[in-house]
Write an enzyme that holds these catalytic residues in place. Structure first.
Site, PDB file in Angstrom:
ATOM      1  N   HIS A  46      -2.567   7.004   7.603  1.00  0.00           N
ATOM      2  CA  HIS A  46      -1.623   7.959   7.001  1.00  0.00           C
ATOM      3  C   HIS A  46      -2.316   9.274   6.626  1.00  0.00           C
ATOM      4  O   HIS A  46      -1.725  10.347   6.741  1.00  0.00           O
ATOM      5  CB  HIS A  46      -0.991   7.375   5.727  1.00  0.00           C
ATOM      6  N   GLY A 106       0.840  -1.189   0.000  1.00  0.00           N
ATOM      7  CA  GLY A 106       0.000   0.000   0.000  1.00  0.00           C
ATOM      8  C   GLY A 106       0.877   1.241   0.000  1.00  0.00           C
ATOM      9  O   GLY A 106       2.072   1.161   0.310  1.00  0.00           O
ATOM     10  N   GLN A 161       3.060   9.885   1.787  1.00  0.00           N
ATOM     11  CA  GLN A 161       4.358   9.200   1.752  1.00  0.00           C
ATOM     12  C   GLN A 161       5.209   9.613   0.552  1.00  0.00           C
ATOM     13  O   GLN A 161       6.400   9.314   0.519  1.00  0.00           O
ATOM     14  CB  GLN A 161       4.170   7.676   1.736  1.00  0.00           C
ATOM     15  N   HIS A 211      -4.218   0.917   7.787  1.00  0.00           N
ATOM     16  CA  HIS A 211      -2.885   1.529   7.810  1.00  0.00           C
ATOM     17  C   HIS A 211      -2.837   2.750   6.878  1.00  0.00           C
ATOM     18  O   HIS A 211      -2.327   3.814   7.262  1.00  0.00           O
ATOM     19  CB  HIS A 211      -1.853   0.468   7.392  1.00  0.00           C
ATOM     20  N   GLU A 212      -3.385   2.601   5.670  1.00  0.00           N
ATOM     21  CA  GLU A 212      -3.362   3.719   4.706  1.00  0.00           C
ATOM     22  C   GLU A 212      -4.289   4.835   5.158  1.00  0.00           C
ATOM     23  O   GLU A 212      -3.964   6.020   5.025  1.00  0.00           O
ATOM     24  CB  GLU A 212      -3.751   3.246   3.301  1.00  0.00           C
ATOM     25  N   CYS A 217       6.066  -0.225   7.567  1.00  0.00           N
ATOM     26  CA  CYS A 217       5.704   0.979   6.806  1.00  0.00           C
ATOM     27  C   CYS A 217       6.891   1.376   5.949  1.00  0.00           C
ATOM     28  O   CYS A 217       8.027   1.407   6.439  1.00  0.00           O
ATOM     29  CB  CYS A 217       5.332   2.108   7.767  1.00  0.00           C
ATOM     30  N   LEU A 218       6.637   1.684   4.688  1.00  0.00           N
ATOM     31  CA  LEU A 218       7.726   2.068   3.780  1.00  0.00           C
ATOM     32  C   LEU A 218       8.410   3.356   4.240  1.00  0.00           C
ATOM     33  O   LEU A 218       9.542   3.616   3.847  1.00  0.00           O
ATOM     34  CB  LEU A 218       7.194   2.238   2.353  1.00  0.00           C
TER      35      LEU A 218
END
Ligand code: GNR
Ligand code: NI
Length: 173
Positions: free
Chosen positions: A141, A48, A53, A137-138, A95-96
Site C-alpha cells: 500500500h 491491517g 487507506q 500487503h501493507e 483489502c478493506l
C-alpha cells in the site's frame, strides 16, 4: 476518532507515499493518528491498515492479526523496509479498500522488516504465515500497490469490471 476508509478508484491508493519525517516521531499528532488507524481497522474487522487507506499518503501502517481472541498483538510500522524474504506461501487475501473481493496471492513464507515506532525507535520483526502476508500487503500500500496487481490480467480485469458496474449502480463510493 474513526476515519473513513477510501475505496479502490481513489488516486491516493496508487500513490507512492512519503516517509514520516524525523520531526514527527514522538509527537501527540503521530500517536493520535496511530490510535485512529487501530480504531478504524478494528471497526472494519481488518487485520491491517495503511495510512493511504484513510487518505494520508505517508509510510505508516498498523497490523493486528490476533483475531480478537486473547491478547491484542499490535504492530505499528513506520517507514518500514523489507530486509529479508524467504520461501513462498499462497493464501486468500482481501483489502478493506476493495470490499467484497478475495483472491489467492503468492507471498514470501518469511519476511523480516525494519521500521520505526511512533517514538522513533528502530525495530525489526521477523514474521511468518498471516503476519508475513499482512506485512507484505501493507508495505505494498505504501508503494501504491494493491493485491489486484499480484493477480493474472484476466482476474484483475474481471474484478475491475465488477467494480465499474458497482460504481455505476452507486454501490461503490
Ligand atoms: O483485513 C485484511 N485482511 C487481509 C487478509 C489477508 C491478507 C491481507 C489482509 S490485509 C486486510 C486489511 C487491509 O486492507 N489492509 O490494507
Ligand atoms: Ni489493503
Amino acid at each position: 476518532m474513526l476515519r473513513k476508509i477510501v475505496k479502490y478508484g481513489d488516486p491516493v491508493l496508487e500513490t507512492v507515499c512519503d516517509p514520516v519525517p524525523e520531526s514527527e516521531f514522538g509527537t501527540p499528532e503521530l500517536r493520535s493518528l496511530v490510535q485512529d488507524m487501530f480504531e478504524t481497522m478494528y471497526r472494519a474487522q481488518g487485520i491491517g491498515l495503511a495510512a493511504p487507506q484513510i487518505g494520508i499518503p505517508r509510510r505508516l501502517t498498523v497490523i493486528d492479526c490476533s483475531g480478537g481472541e486473547g491478547e491484542r498483538e499490535q504492530h505499528v510500522l513506520i517507514n518500514p523496509e523489507i530486509v529479508f524474504e524467504d520461501g513462498s506461501q499462497v493464501g486468500e487475501e482481501g483489502c478493506l479498500s476493495i470490499p467484497g473481493f478475495r483472491e489467492n496471492v503468492k507471498r514470501p513464507a518469511t519476511v523480516r522488516t525494519r521500521a520505526r515506532t511512533p517514538d522513533g525507535e528502530r525495530i525489526e520483526i521477523e514474521a511468518e504465515e498471516l503476519l508475513a502476508r499482512a506485512i507484505c500487503h501493507e508495505n505494498d500500500h505504501l508503494n501504491g500497490v494493491l493485491f489486484l496487481d499480484h493477480l493474472s490480467r484476466l482476474k484483475r480485469q474481471i474484478i475491475r469490471r465488477k467494480i465499474r458496474n458497482l460504481r455505476k449502480r452507486g454501490e461503490w463510493d
